[in-house]
Design an enzyme around this catalytic site. Structure first.
Site, mmCIF file in Angstrom:
data_model
loop_
_atom_site.group_PDB
_atom_site.id
_atom_site.type_symbol
_atom_site.label_atom_id
_atom_site.label_comp_id
_atom_site.label_asym_id
_atom_site.label_seq_id
_atom_site.Cartn_x
_atom_site.Cartn_y
_atom_site.Cartn_z
ATOM 1 C CE1 TYR A 1 -3.425 -2.816 0.591
ATOM 2 C CE2 TYR A 1 -2.009 -3.429 2.439
ATOM 3 C CZ TYR A 1 -3.039 -3.725 1.577
ATOM 4 O OH TYR A 1 -3.684 -4.925 1.688
ATOM 5 C CE1 TYR B 1 -7.843 -6.168 3.022
ATOM 6 C CE2 TYR B 1 -7.267 -8.027 4.419
ATOM 7 C CZ TYR B 1 -7.008 -7.227 3.323
ATOM 8 O OH TYR B 1 -5.925 -7.496 2.514
ATOM 9 C CG ASP C 1 -11.283 -14.197 6.863
ATOM 10 O OD1 ASP C 1 -10.304 -14.699 7.440
ATOM 11 O OD2 ASP C 1 -11.186 -13.322 5.979
ATOM 12 C CE LYS D 1 -3.077 -11.156 8.084
ATOM 13 N NZ LYS D 1 -4.370 -10.656 7.654
HETATM 14 C C1 PLP Z 1 -4.870 -10.790 6.258
HETATM 15 C C2 PLP Z 1 -6.250 -11.236 6.051
HETATM 16 C C3 PLP Z 1 -6.645 -11.856 4.856
HETATM 17 C C4 PLP Z 1 -5.715 -12.016 3.672
HETATM 18 O O1 PLP Z 1 -4.626 -12.813 3.934
HETATM 19 P P1 PLP Z 1 -3.319 -12.706 2.971
HETATM 20 O O2 PLP Z 1 -2.444 -13.818 3.451
HETATM 21 O O3 PLP Z 1 -2.741 -11.352 3.192
HETATM 22 O O4 PLP Z 1 -3.805 -12.894 1.578
HETATM 23 C C5 PLP Z 1 -7.950 -12.298 4.757
HETATM 24 N N1 PLP Z 1 -8.819 -12.136 5.765
HETATM 25 C C6 PLP Z 1 -8.482 -11.560 6.923
HETATM 26 C C7 PLP Z 1 -9.483 -11.439 8.017
HETATM 27 C C8 PLP Z 1 -7.187 -11.072 7.106
HETATM 28 O O5 PLP Z 1 -6.847 -10.456 8.252
#
Ligand code: PLP
Length: 434
Positions: free
Chosen positions: A16, A144, A245, A274
Site C-alpha cells: 500500500y 476485510y 474468516d 497468518k
Molecule cells: C490478512 C487477512 C486476509 C488475507 O490474507 P493474505 O495472506 O494477506 O492474503 C484475509 N482475511 C483476513 C481477516 C485477514 O486479516
C-alpha cells in the site's frame, strides 16, 4: 554489506505505498524473540507480530528446527497425485484444534486464496444441490477479506481500501457492520437489519462471510458474540452457508482458540492463515464440514476446482506443525490473558483529545484516533523510542507475540501513550483503509 535502501526506494513496492513518493522503510537485519534488530544495531520491541503472524516470536528454536529438518528431506513437491508427512501431520493437528464438525482441509498459499477457495466451495456446494440462484455472498460493511479481486468484492464497498475497483468487482449483498460492542448488552433490535436482509435476499445467497468478533483491516472493530449466534441461526433457517474468516483471529489472538468460540458457534467453512505457520512462511487453509464436502463431491463436476502450485508446501506445513504443537500445550491461554490484562492500561488514553476510542480483546489493543495518522511521522517517533508499531488510517494497534514479557509490553504502552500526545494526525476526516 549494508541493505541498499536506494535500490529499494527506486524499485521495490512495499504494501500500500507509492513508487513516486514511498514511505520510509527501516532496514531490519534480524529478529529474535519479540525484538527486531535494525541494521544500525538498535533493537525495536515488536508490537505487530508481523501482521498477526509471529505469535511465538521470531527465530523460535522449535520452528527453526522444523524448517531445518524438513529442508533436508525436501523443500517442495507438487500436491497433485502426491502426499507427504508434513501435510498429513498438519491435518491431524488442525482437526484436533478446530470444531469437530470441520473435517476437510484445503491448503492454500495465502489468506486471500483461502477465502477464494471458501467462496468456490460455497458456490460449488449450492450448484451441486440445484440451488442455481444462490450465487451471491452476504458480507459486512467494514469487512476485510483480502486483496485479490474475489476477496476485494467482499470488503467494504464504500470506504474500504478497494473502493476504487467497484466497477470491476462482483456485486454482493452487504449488511451494516455489527454495531453492538463486544461487552455491551445485546438487544433484540440489534439483529433487526440482518434478519431483514436474510428475508429479502436469501434466495440469491450462497454464503454469509464474516470475520468473527473482530473486524480487522477494515477498521479494527469488535462486536458482540450474539451477532454470530444470530448469523448461524439465520444461515440455518435460509439454507445459506456460514464462512468464518479466522485468518487474523485464529490461534488464540482474541483470548479464545478461535473467535467463533466466544459465541459457541460452528461455521460450515473456516479460513485460517497468518499465525498458522507461526509467521515463518505463507500458508493458509480452508476447512469445511462433511456436508459441504459431500455436497461438492456429489455435483456434476464432482471435484473442488482449485489447486495452487505451492499447495501444501512441505516447509510451510512442517513449521505449521511445530507452531500448532506449541499452541497445543495451552500456554497461550495464560500469555494472552496476561497481555489482555496489561493492555487495559490503554483505556486511560481516552483522556487525550486526539484519541477517539480504545478497544481491547485478548492480545489485541486498539487506539482509534480522531483522524488519520501521519504514518511516516508516527513511525519515526516510535522507532526513536525503540518500538515497532505500524498505524493505518486512524488506528494504532498492538498485537504482540504471545511470548512478550510485561516489561517489553510496558515499553510499547509507554511509547503509544507518548505518541498520542504528539502532533501525528493528518488534517481532514478519517478514512479507514486510506
Ligand atoms: C490478512 C487477512 C486476509 C488475507 O490474507 P493474505 O495472506 O494477506 O492474503 C484475509 N482475511 C483476513 C481477516 C485477514 O486479516
Amino acid at each position: 554489506m549494508s541493505i541498499d535502501l536506494h535500490f529499494d526506494r527506486q524499485h521495490l513496492w512495499h504494501p500500500y505505498t507509492s513508487m513516486a513518493n514511498p514511505l520510509p522503510v527501516y532496514p531490519i537485519k534480524s529478529a529474535t524473540g519479540v525484538s527486531l534488530q535494525l541494521e544500525d544495531g538498535r533493537t525495536l520491541v515488536d508490537g505487530t507480530s508481523s501482521w498477526w503472524a509471529a505469535i511465538h516470536g521470531y527465530n523460535h528454536p522449535d520452528l527453526n528446527a522444523a524448517v531445518t529438518k524438513q529442508l533436508q528431506q525436501m523443500s517442495h513437491v507438487m500436491f497433485g497425485g502426491i502426499t507427504h508427512a508434513p501435510a498429513v501431520e498438519l491435518g491431524k493437528l488442525l482437526l484436533q484444534l478446530v470444531p469437530s464438525a470441520l473435517q476437510h482441509i484445503f491448503y492454500a498459499d495465502s489468506g486471500s486464496i483461502a477465502v477464494e477457495v471458501a467462496l468456490k466451495m460455497a458456490l460449488q456446494y449450492q450448484l451441486a444441490r440445484g440451488n442455481s440462484t444462490k450465487t451471491q455472498m452476504l458480507s459486512l460493511r467494514k469487512a476485510y477479506h483480502g486483496d485479490t479481486f474475489a476477496t476485494m468484492a467482499l470488503c467494504d464497498p464504500v470506504d474500504g481500501m478497494h473502493a476504487m475497483f467497484h466497477r470491476q468487482l462482483t456485486s454482493h449483498v452487504f449488511a451494516p457492520a455489527p454495531e453492538r460492542a463486544f461487552d455491551d448488552v445485546w438487544l433484540e433490535s440489534d439483529g433487526q437489519a440482518l434478519r431483514e436482509i436474510f428475508r429479502q435476499h436469501h434466495a440469491q445467497l450462497a454464503a454469509f462471510v464474516l470475520e468473527p468478533v473482530l473486524q480487522g483491516a477494515g477498521g479494527m472493530r469488535l462486536y458482540h458474540p450474539e451477532y454470530l449466534r444470530l448469523a448461524r441461526a439465520l444461515c440455518d433457517q435460509y439454507d445459506v452457508l456460514l464462512i468464518c474468516d479466522e485468518i487474523a483471529t485464529g490461534f488464540g489472538r482474541t483470548g479464545k482458540l478461535f473467535a467463533v468460540d466466544h459465541a459457541g458457534i460452528i461455521p460450515d467453512i473456516m479460513c485460517l492463515g497468518k499465525a498458522l505457520s507461526g509467521g515463518y512462511i505463507t500458508l493458509a487453509a480452508t476447512l469445511c464440514s462433511k456436508a459441504v464436502a459431500d455436497g461438492i463431491s456429489s455435483g456434476a463436476v464432482g471435484a473442488l476446482m482449485h489447486g495452487p502450485t505451492y499447495m501444501a508446501n512441505p516447509l510451510a506445513c512442517a513449521v505449521a506443525c511445530a507452531s500448532l504443537k506449541i499452541i497445543q500445550t495451552g500456554g497461550w491461554q495464560s500469555q494472552v490473558a496476561q497481555i489482555e490484562q496489561q493492555l487495559q492500561a490503554l483505556k486511560k488514553l481516552t483522556q487525550y483529545p486526539a484519541v477517539k476510542a480504545v478497544r481491547v480483546l485478548g492480545a489485541v489493543g486498539i487506539v482509534e484516533m480522531q483522524s488519520n495518522i501521519d504514518v511516516a511521522k508516527a513511525q519515526a517517533l516510535m522507532v526513536a523510542r525503540g518500538v515497532w508499531i505500524r498505524p493505518f488510517a486512524n488506528l494504532f494497534y498492538l498485537m504482540p507475540p504471545y511470548i512478550i514479557q510485561p516489561a517489553e509490553l510496558s515499553k510499547l504502552l509507554e511509547a503509544l501513550e507518548f505518541i498520542v500526545q504528539q502532533d501525528v494526525l493528518q488534517q481532514g476526516q478519517a478514512l479507514p483503509g486510506a
